[in-house]
Each structure stands twice: as structure tokens, then as C-alpha cells.
Design a protein around this motif. Structure first.
Motif, PDB file in Angstrom:
ATOM      1  N   LEU A 161       0.832  -1.204   0.000  1.00  7.35           N
ATOM      2  CA  LEU A 161       0.000   0.000   0.000  1.00  7.35           C
ATOM      3  C   LEU A 161       0.861   1.246   0.000  1.00  7.35           C
ATOM      4  N   TYR A 162       1.937   1.232   0.786  1.00  6.25           N
ATOM      5  CA  TYR A 162       2.852   2.377   0.802  1.00  6.25           C
ATOM      6  C   TYR A 162       3.475   2.597  -0.579  1.00  6.25           C
ATOM      7  N   GLN A 163       3.819   1.513  -1.280  1.00  9.08           N
ATOM      8  CA  GLN A 163       4.401   1.660  -2.622  1.00  9.08           C
ATOM      9  C   GLN A 163       3.398   2.308  -3.563  1.00  9.08           C
ATOM     10  N   HIS A 164       2.141   1.980  -3.398  1.00  2.00           N
ATOM     11  CA  HIS A 164       1.108   2.538  -4.255  1.00  2.00           C
ATOM     12  C   HIS A 164       0.798   3.993  -3.900  1.00  2.00           C
ATOM     13  N   HIS A 165       0.763   4.310  -2.592  1.00  2.00           N
ATOM     14  CA  HIS A 165       0.382   5.647  -2.148  1.00  2.00           C
ATOM     15  C   HIS A 165       1.557   6.501  -1.704  1.00  2.00           C
ATOM     16  N   GLY A 166       2.743   5.927  -1.575  1.00  2.00           N
ATOM     17  CA  GLY A 166       3.881   6.656  -1.053  1.00  2.00           C
ATOM     18  C   GLY A 166       3.824   6.677   0.463  1.00  2.00           C
ATOM     19  N   ARG A 167       4.939   7.007   1.072  1.00  2.00           N
ATOM     20  CA  ARG A 167       4.988   7.085   2.543  1.00  2.00           C
ATOM     21  C   ARG A 167       4.075   8.203   3.023  1.00  2.00           C
TER      22      ARG A 167
END
Length: 142
Positions: free
Chosen positions: A134-140
Motif C-alpha cells: 500500500l505504501y508503494q502505491h500511495h507513497g509514505r
């Protein structure tokens, strides 16, 4: 102010005593029984006022009873999962969706989460490594 200082707003003569009651609520095509709802009872006239703090707690009790009837996580369970994942309410909303104040509303019982949101939270709790995707998709978050 403690409950010893609360005088009945109806008869203005007696103290109010804390009390609990149960009631039935319609939820879709079901009736949900909610135990432990809070109020006060007047020792003199029998009035049973409900004050703002009790109203907020009763609202959450009712929302959680509806959630249980639908097989959904309660507000407290959502908060526990969010904390386990190390997310603030705002970060959880950014990561999982639902709007900027979604998790605040879920946890207070103002809004019942959707079934897909409930499934996503359960999966994130069971498999926290999926947050990396999810972080990869939305960024940190931040």
C-alpha cells in the motif's frame, strides 16, 4: 460535577441516580437489542434524562451492536488494529481510503465501515507486511 450533585431537571427536587437500560433498534430488516445504555433516574419523579456524555457513549453502543449484527469490527476493534499497525487516524484514512475523517468516524460510531473496508482492515491486521504494498502505491505517509 459528579452524579451526587445532579438535581433532576424535571422536578428540581431530587438527585439523579445513574442507571442502565436495554432497548431495541431497527437495523435493516433486523431488530438489534442493545444492553447497557446509560441514563439517570430521578429518585422523586422517575424522570430518566440522558446527558451529552451518555448520549455519545450510547451512540457508540448502538453502532457497535449494529456492526456485530453484520459481522463487522467494532469501533474499539478498529482503533486497536489501527494502533497495532502504528497508524494515526489520518494516516489510516490516507492509506486505506474512506475520506479524511473516516477513522475518527468509524471509531466514534458515527459511520459504520463498509464490508470491503472491514475486510481490508482484517487483512492488514493479519498480514501487516501488505502495508508495504500500500505504501508503494500511495507513497509514505506524513
Amino acid at each position: 460535577m459528579n452524579n451526587k450533585d445532579i438535581i433532576c431537571p424535571v422536578c428540581e427536587q431530587a438527585k439523579l441516580c445513574e442507571s442502565v437500560f436495554a432497548d431495541d433498534f431497527k437495523h435493516g430488516d433486523k431488530t438489534v437489542r442493545v444492553e447497557g445504555l446509560e441514563c439517570y433516574i430521578c429518585e422523586n419523579c422517575g424522570a430518566n434524562p440522558v446527558f451529552p456524555g451518555q448520549i455519545r457513549r450510547n451512540h457508540l453502543y448502538i453502532a457497535d451492536a449494529k456492526r456485530r449484527a453484520d459481522g463487522l469490527l467494532t469501533g474499539g476493534e478498529i482503533k486497536t488494529i489501527r494502533a497495532k499497525l502504528g497508524l494515526s487516524q489520518s494516516e489510516a484514512a490516507q492509506l486505506f481510503g474512506g475520506g479524511g475523517n473516516a477513522f475518527s468516524k468509524y471509531e466514534r460510531g458515527d459511520v459504520l465501515q463498509s464490508k470491503p473496508m472491514d475486510k481490508l482492515l482484517r487483512m492488514a491486521c493479519k498480514y501487516p507486511f501488505m502495508l508495504d504494498d500500500l505504501y508503494q502505491h500511495h507513497g509514505r505517509l506524513g
